[in-house]
Write an enzyme that holds these catalytic residues in place. Sequence first.
Site, short mmCIF file in Angstrom:
data_model
loop_
_atom_site.label_atom_id
_atom_site.label_comp_id
_atom_site.label_asym_id
_atom_site.label_seq_id
_atom_site.Cartn_x
_atom_site.Cartn_y
_atom_site.Cartn_z
N PRO B 88 0.73 -1.14 0.18
CA PRO B 88 -0.07 0.00 0.02
C PRO B 88 0.82 1.32 -0.08
O PRO B 88 0.44 2.32 -0.40
CB PRO B 88 -0.92 -0.01 1.10
CG PRO B 88 -0.16 -1.27 2.16
CD PRO B 88 0.80 -1.83 1.37
N ASP B 111 4.17 0.94 -11.49
CA ASP B 111 3.17 2.07 -11.89
C ASP B 111 3.64 3.36 -11.18
O ASP B 111 4.65 3.10 -10.53
CB ASP B 111 2.07 1.63 -10.62
CG ASP B 111 1.31 0.43 -10.97
OD1 ASP B 111 1.39 -0.16 -12.34
OD2 ASP B 111 0.39 -0.20 -10.16
N LYS B 133 -0.97 5.41 -14.63
CA LYS B 133 -1.19 5.84 -13.23
C LYS B 133 -2.53 4.93 -12.69
O LYS B 133 -3.40 5.09 -13.61
CB LYS B 133 -1.66 7.18 -13.36
CG LYS B 133 -0.33 8.00 -13.43
CD LYS B 133 -0.74 9.55 -13.46
CE LYS B 133 0.39 10.35 -14.39
NZ LYS B 133 -0.20 11.67 -14.90
N GLY B 164 1.05 -1.23 -7.51
CA GLY B 164 0.61 -0.86 -6.08
C GLY B 164 -0.16 -1.98 -5.42
O GLY B 164 -0.91 -2.56 -6.25
N GLY B 165 -0.13 -2.23 -4.24
CA GLY B 165 -0.84 -3.11 -3.39
C GLY B 165 -0.70 -4.63 -3.68
O GLY B 165 0.59 -5.06 -4.03
N ASP B 166 -1.67 -5.41 -4.05
CA ASP B 166 -1.63 -6.80 -4.69
C ASP B 166 -2.03 -6.79 -6.00
O ASP B 166 -3.03 -6.55 -6.47
CB ASP B 166 -2.53 -7.57 -3.80
CG ASP B 166 -2.47 -9.20 -4.06
OD1 ASP B 166 -1.80 -9.53 -5.14
OD2 ASP B 166 -2.98 -9.85 -3.34
N MET B 248 -10.58 2.77 -5.97
CA MET B 248 -10.79 3.87 -6.63
C MET B 248 -11.71 4.28 -6.77
O MET B 248 -12.50 4.50 -7.78
CB MET B 248 -10.23 3.26 -8.29
CG MET B 248 -8.83 2.72 -8.40
SD MET B 248 -8.24 2.10 -10.03
CE MET B 248 -9.01 0.34 -9.69
N ALA B 277 -2.67 5.27 2.16
CA ALA B 277 -2.78 4.38 3.50
C ALA B 277 -1.47 3.96 3.63
O ALA B 277 -0.60 3.54 2.66
CB ALA B 277 -3.76 3.36 3.28
#
Lengths: 326, 326
Positions: B88, B111, B133, B164-166, B248, B277
């Site tokens: 995150p 990203d 993005k 980003g993230g998973d 999003m 976050a």
Amino acid sequence: MLGQSIRARIEAMLPRGLSAWAEAAKSWRPRVKSRLERFADRRAFWAAFVGRAWAGAERAPEEADFEALLAGTPERRGGSVTLVGAGPGDPELLTMKAVRALQTATIILHDDLVAPEILDLARREAVRIAVGKRGHGPSVRQSEIDSRLVALAQAGETVVRLKGGDPLIFGRATEEIEACRAAGIAVEIIPGISAAQGAAAALGFSLTERRVARRIQFVTGHGADGELPADLDWSSVADPAATTIVYMPRATMSQFAAAAIAAGLDPATPALAVANATRADQNHVAASLASIAGLAEGLPAGAPVILIVGQVARSATEAVKLLRAA
Amino acid sequence: MLGQSIRARIEAMLPRGLSAWAEAAKSWRPRVKSRLERFADRRAFWAAFVGRAWAGAERAPEEADFEALLAGTPERRGGSVTLVGAGPGDPELLTMKAVRALQTATIILHDDLVAPEILDLARREAVRIAVGKRGHGPSVRQSEIDSRLVALAQAGETVVRLKGGDPLIFGRATEEIEACRAAGIAVEIIPGISAAQGAAAALGFSLTERRVARRIQFVTGHGADGELPADLDWSSVADPAATTIVYMPRATMSQFAAAAIAAGLDPATPALAVANATRADQNHVAASLASIAGLAEGLPAGAPVILIVGQVARSATEAVKLLRAA
């Protein structure tokens, strides 16, 4: 060259600020020597210093740190509890933050299912206590775990509560967080890779997909009484455009499949039961929703299993073949 | 003592088998020298050796490794693609496996939103290329990213696609996996902590809760056309016993709230919008579902945001206060 590469990687893994703490150690040494006469006190000072350096590696050490350490380490006086996600099984899937927490803990209360290789990441002197088996009914009652966490932190311990997967996804974290807060104990939470994430990554497919899976949901097959939760929203499970992951599905898998089909989900929907996800002994069966429960009975007894239902599971068998061939 | 502690932690972080590879390096050296006359060839051998050691650190090196390296490194000939979850925001929330992948990559396609501190974890020489993005429409078309991954791997590169993230949760991984497989390129996936997991951990609450949140679901506020997906299952969102996380959500938050309320969800349901976050500049607003969209407009422009709706969000404001006080 391997040596060089190891050094570069180590530098990247070490918190940037740690060198500032090493500098401080050097400059504080004479003062520590003059203010603390007994060897044991100096030893305690430096032991606490190490913990503080790792915990505060993102910031530079200050005079206040020196004074706090001298006054007796606040960690040892106040204690703390950190809930840490151990991830799905592969020790490499712990976050760097989780590893650091394991290495500052004085006591670790862990789920029985956490692999020994993960516990090996903790510092040698940390006391390890197994509490509770996930998915097979707790061997230690939740309320007992809560009180132990509180009592240990109150005794000044740096406690890590190590849970399989992500503590925030079916990890019963709320009870433990609330017990600590009620007792005025600081709680930190370090998330973990959940079993579904690990299983999908290992089997090579995405949990969401533009055309066929715009919603993912996690449900439990194991309610408070060990039965399939009676109040599950079956219409949400019947949605053909969702990926549904059932945690702890073993005892209730055939009931779950029958209820999902009764609610309108196509019995031919792809389903996948994965045992020991991301571990060396990972094992899975793929079938239709209608026939998955029978096949899943062949998975090793006692192994943690998750069930993934939805179109994203369609390619799993094929994907595994490709991965093996690669 | 800090030095000792650093060494112990490093040992824990290093793959166990690496010392076997270091031994092999020693014993292979004379043979490499006799079989490869040119310095450049020996250099290439050892560069490939390092990559192979890290990639195969769980097993002992074998004679076949020596021969494969001598024949020219298969990684450089075949190339590979690894999809890696960057988590995150907090670099410490990368898994150890993700860090290792970053440190064996020759090229990283990332990203735009991946933080510079995360890219710093990669080895210095790796080429870094920003693509797309998340949440604001891709700046590079997905099909273009797919072809680039394939072309780079075919050119022999060790490619990391850093998301980003998973990558498996709203990361559009399927397109990239399928493009690689169609071209016969090996794909590995390393999961990441998703934004919802990071946000809940940072704000100190569980995403599931025995009494009030037995189901969690992840949906996207941003369909293929940038609009709220028309085919979302609103009855599943209206379930008062679920935690719903909208990825999003910014462009469509008021529409989402209105539709959820129209489907039957209580307008007073707690809602929480979290920007950035787990990053140092994390920011959030908490309100009722009915009024969250207005408040969320005040979150920093361009920041990634997630929306968490459900009873678990009720304690967030209070929890933050407690965490700060602790």
